[in-house]
Write an enzyme that holds these catalytic residues in place. Structure first.
Site, PDB file in Angstrom:
ATOM      1  CG  ASP B 197     -12.002   4.278  -9.106  1.00 39.23           C
ATOM      2  OD1 ASP B 197     -12.911   4.762  -9.037  1.00 39.23           O
ATOM      3  OD2 ASP B 197     -11.023   4.567  -8.865  1.00 39.23           O
ATOM      4  CG  HIS B 198     -18.317   4.608  -9.557  1.00 38.63           C
ATOM      5  ND1 HIS B 198     -18.078   4.748  -8.055  1.00 38.63           N
ATOM      6  CD2 HIS B 198     -18.553   5.902  -9.703  1.00 38.63           C
ATOM      7  CE1 HIS B 198     -18.315   5.722  -7.731  1.00 38.63           C
ATOM      8  NE2 HIS B 198     -18.748   6.644  -8.502  1.00 38.63           N
ATOM      9  CG  HIS B 260     -13.086   8.017  -6.991  1.00 39.48           C
ATOM     10  ND1 HIS B 260     -13.321   6.668  -7.566  1.00 39.48           N
ATOM     11  CD2 HIS B 260     -14.263   8.124  -6.169  1.00 39.48           C
ATOM     12  CE1 HIS B 260     -14.200   6.170  -7.052  1.00 39.48           C
ATOM     13  NE2 HIS B 260     -14.829   6.970  -6.117  1.00 39.48           N
TER      14      HIS B 260
END
Lengths: 351, 508
Positions: B197-198, B260
């Protein structure tokens, strides 16, 4: 980029400080997007004739600009202080974005002011952030004067022709300040690679069997090699012995747990920039690793115990001298616990 | 892989710790993510000397091109998208270490050639490289690729570590996520799986951990006793651009909330971990997710709001509404705005509403967490007209201006005791010298190093879906067109119905 400038001849620190406040206030009134950087003060003491060269070096440190730079240009015989204050805004902020302001104060002052330079710059440093002092043209009295203000002293030990004096000065300074030594930072990629070489298990076991280390260096950068040896001694528990001169080289031994380790510092005349040119580490069981500067990184050559050879490039761009200075400024906010023990061992090797 | 228990004495004081020599394999190596993010990130790591001392890259994709064409494509991508100008010597040396294998991901010959190429690197170096397989492909290929890695014995090695990095989305609902996890974990151990999950690779998101656990100032007030409510906002001022194909299937809830925004919520609400090892941190985050009560079907309309952007003005320009965007299905009911009201039912947070909202084509791009404290119990100078007194707010901003601000009541200069809110601000950009590395640089290095702290664990993903799934089901049962909000606005009015009396959304 946008600059606001104030200047005055025959001025005083309190007048300069008032001008700084006024410039900041003006900037703030123009919009909340203009925020003063508050990371680090940098006090630089230079000979006035080299002021431009140092300013150029500071320009090229890229993103590692100090928040407030106080450049003291020393002119023999000068009595009064002349000052230029520049407030520089980086970029053109779009709505919702931030534009950083950095301040540069250039002071022309006389030699007689250096012994009490603290009384000049005290009013000009931003309080409660780190202060770094750098005096690339000597003037040790200036550094001594501002040591109560500065927590960090930037030195470049390779600039001192006598390695013994360079190491002694760094040891003295490190007694009551954190020393960032550019000579040490030049060895960082080399130290990282040697640490990486001995990280996997077959090589880690060889740490105790290192039998010789040779460091090739830019001729005036002998002290960078000494610091590298000091690092190995302090990290591996070797007792450093005295190094002696031999045809421009230095050689000697350190006492390891399993025997002596041969140490040699060899100047490399082909090397045109300060720092190290190459390193070879050999072990008693026949393994060796050699690292040398090459295109695109460090050229590595490794020989295993069975005599198998391999060569490759450890990728990495050269930081250049501007990059090294920028790294020195960045390091002022960090603490490297390995430097002081390495410095102590380097001093022991010089007898 | 054999490991030494004794610390390497040479690493003391070094910023970059040694990483075992690694061969990185990118599936989807000619795709958009590889070109824009992965290859530039790898170049930047090479430039800084941060890659493992020995490093190889194998690209795999359908395009039938030779090694040299792939290198040329990589060169162009790096030159265009790298955050720094490429050093020709470093770039050339990096490209020398690249190979390319063409083929489809279900083709056995691809894996046979991959094994040959990887072994060739091992033999050339006389060592066994770790393998990191980066799945930068459509999610439908994840089980295919992992399955083939298992069939071809590429999932484990005796003398080296094998890791697999999986991009989001992990499923489009709970059942799919569970099935994908089952398929992946039928081949690999969880310790080998790195679900990206960047957002977690962003410095400012990681700074939330420092903010919460390195400052004694906030911990005493970080509970229901002092906090009235929390708003987490991820607003974008842009539309869907060219992503209609993906976005119209996904929508705002799946695109940002499920991953996010729930990550931000867990970092905000988690208990202090015993240490910062991967599992300790993730255990605490999962506990928060488990404490969130997923809405019952009848609660969905009271706990959520959704809408689509209609035509409007953005940045001074007239822009199209979602339904007019190219590639969007006629009559699409995909939400471009989602707002939720959640509660974390545990000792610390019970009763504190936590509002999440995200949307496209809103007034401004901002990602922030606003924590509103309870008002003071008694206002002694109320009689003097201090109408400006507001509850204190602590705002953690992730973008665009990363920082922390605290609103305080301050006296307006003058003879009367009149108060107005002022801000005490800290901006990361003013306090640090170095620019933040790209999230992918950090995450690729962590995957090569085997540090999973910033990656999502299987139970974490499933716990996220357990919260989001009932909302998707509830929405699917609602008829009629979605509410619209004008592009460039603050979002739909319907979102206000989630708030309690006296609360209001912060301005975007």
């Amino acid at each position: 980029m946008e600059e606001n400038v104030w200047s005055a001849e025959d001025t005083t620190p309190s007048a300069i400080e008032a001008a700084l406040r006024e410039l900041l206030s003006e900037q703030h009134l123009r919009g909340r997007a203009y925020a003063p950087a508050r990371v680090l003060n940098l006090i630089v003491v230079v000979d006035r004739e080299w002021k431009g060269e140092i300013e150029n070096r500071l320009e090229r440190v890229g993103r590692y600009h100090p928040s407030r730079t106080i450049l003291c240009a020393v002119e023999p015989g000068r009595g009064a202080i002349d000052a230029w204050v520049t407030m520089r805004v980086e970029g053109d902020p779009r709505p919702g974005e931030l534009a950083l302001c950095r301040e540069r104060i250039v002071l022309d002052l006389g030699e007689h002011q250096l012994e009490r330079l603290d009384t000049v710059v005290d009013a000009l440093v931003v309080p409660d952030i780190a202060t770094l002092v750098w005096s690339p043209h000597g003037h040790p009295e200036a550094i001594d004067a501002v040591r109560r203000l500065a927590q960090v002293v930037l030195v470049d030990s390779v600039n001192e022709p006598d390695p013994r004096a360079a190491v002694g000065r760094a040891r003295d300074l490190s007694g009551d300040a954190y020393v960032v030594d550019l000579a040490w930072l030049r060895s960082t990629p080399w130290r990282e690679r040697v640490a990486a070489t001995f990280d996997p298990s077959p090589w880690r076991e060889e740490l105790g069997r290192i039998s010789s280390v040779t460091v090739r260096h830019h001729p005036p950068s002998q002290v960078a090699g000494l610091l590298f040896f000091g690092w190995l001694c302090s990290r591996l528990g070797w007792r450093p012995g005295a190094l002696v001169g031999r045809n421009g080289s230095l050689a000697g031994k350190a006492s390891g747990r399993r025997g002596d380790v041969g140490l040699a510092l060899e100047p490399d005349e082909r090397m045109s920039v300060p720092g190290l040119a190459g390193i070879t580490v050999e072990t008693a069981s026949g393994m060796s690793i050699a690292l040398d500067r090459g295109p695109g990184g460090l050229r590595a050559r490794r020989v295993t115990r069975k005599g198998q050879e391999s060569a490759w490039t450890v990728l990495g761009a050269s930081r250049g001298e501007a990059g090294i200075l920028g790294e020195g400024i960045r390091q002022a906010l960090l603490r490297d616990p390995a430097y002081r023990p390495a410095l102590a061992c380097a001093e022991a090797m010089l007898g | 892989m054999a490991t030494l228990t004794e610390e390497n004495p040479l690493v003391e004081g070094l910023e970059r710790l040694p990483v075992h020599p690694t061969t990185l394999v990118i599936f989807g190596a000619t795709g958009d993510l590889a070109k824009r993010k992965l290859l530039p990130a790898i170049y930047n790591l090479a430039h800084e000397g941060a890659l493992p001392e020995r490093f190889n890259l194998i690209g795999i994709s359908r395009s039938d091109i030779p090694h040299d064409d792939y290198r040329e494509m990589a060169r162009e991508s790096i030159t265009e998208f790298s955050r720094r100008a490429a050093d020709e010597q470093v770039l050339s040396k990096l490209l020398e270490r690249m190979r390319y294998v063409p083929g489809t991901f279900d083709d056995d010959s691809v894996y046979e050639q991959l094994e040959r190429e990887a072994k060739g690197f091992d033999e050339e170096a006389g060592i066994v490289f770790n393998r990191v397989f980066y799945l930068s492909t459509a999610p439908s290929f994840f089980p295919v690729i992992v399955g083939k890695l298992g069939e071809h014995g590429l999932d484990r090695m005796q003398a080296a570590d094998v890791r697999v990095v999986i991009e989001k989305p992990i499923g489009t609902n709970l059942a799919e996520a569970q099935e994908l996890n089952r398929q992946v974990l039928s081949v690999l151990d969880e310790s080998q799986v790195f679900r990206i999950d960047h957002y977690l690779g962003k410095e400012t998101v990681q700074n939330m951990l420092a903010f919460r656990f390195a400052n004694g100032l906030f911990e005493p007030i970080w509970s229901r006793n002092f906090i009235e409510y929390v708003q987490i906002t991820a607003a974008e001022d842009i539309g869907i651009g060219t992503r209609a194909g993906y976005y119209d299937q996904s929508g705002a809830l799946r695109d940002l909330v499920q991953n996010h925004m729930l990550q931000l919520l867990t970092l905000l609400c988690m208990e202090p971990p015993v240490n910062f090892s991967a599992d300790e941190v993730r255990d605490e985050k999962v506990k928060v997710l488990h404490a969130i009560h997923p809405p019952e079907p009848e609660e969905v309309s009271n706990m959520t709001a959704r809408a689509q952007y209609g035509p409007g003005m953005s940045g001074g320009e007239q822009v199209a509404g979602y339904l007019q965007e190219e590639g969007v299905a006629d009559g699409s009911r995909t939400e471009t705005y989602a707002a939720l009201r959640l509660e974390v039912d545990n000792w610390r947070w019970a009763g504190v509403p936590i509002y999440l909202r995200t949307g496209k084509r809103l007034a401004r791009k901002v990602t922030e967490i606003a924590v509103t404290l309870r008002p003071v119990p008694h206002l002694a100078f109320k009689a003097q007209g201090s109408v400006g007194v507001q509850p204190n707010q602590i705002v953690l901003t992730m973008q665009p201006n990363e920082g922390v601000s605290i609103s305080l009541g301050a006296k307006i200069p003058g003879s009367r005791m009149r108060i107005r809110p002022v801000n005490m601000e800290f901006l990361y950009g003013t306090a640090f010298l170095s620019e933040s590395p790209e999230a992918y640089e950090r995450l690729i290095m962590d995957a090569m190093r085997g540090d999973a702290t910033l990656f999502t664990r299987d139970d974490e993903v499933e716990a996220q879906w357990r919260i989001v799934d009932p909302i998707l089901q509830g929405w699917s049962q609602q008829d009629g067109p979605l509410p619209q909000y004008p592009a460039g606005s603050e979002g739909p009015e319907e979102a206000s119905s989630l708030l309690e009396p006296g609360q209001r959304w912060r301005a975007v």
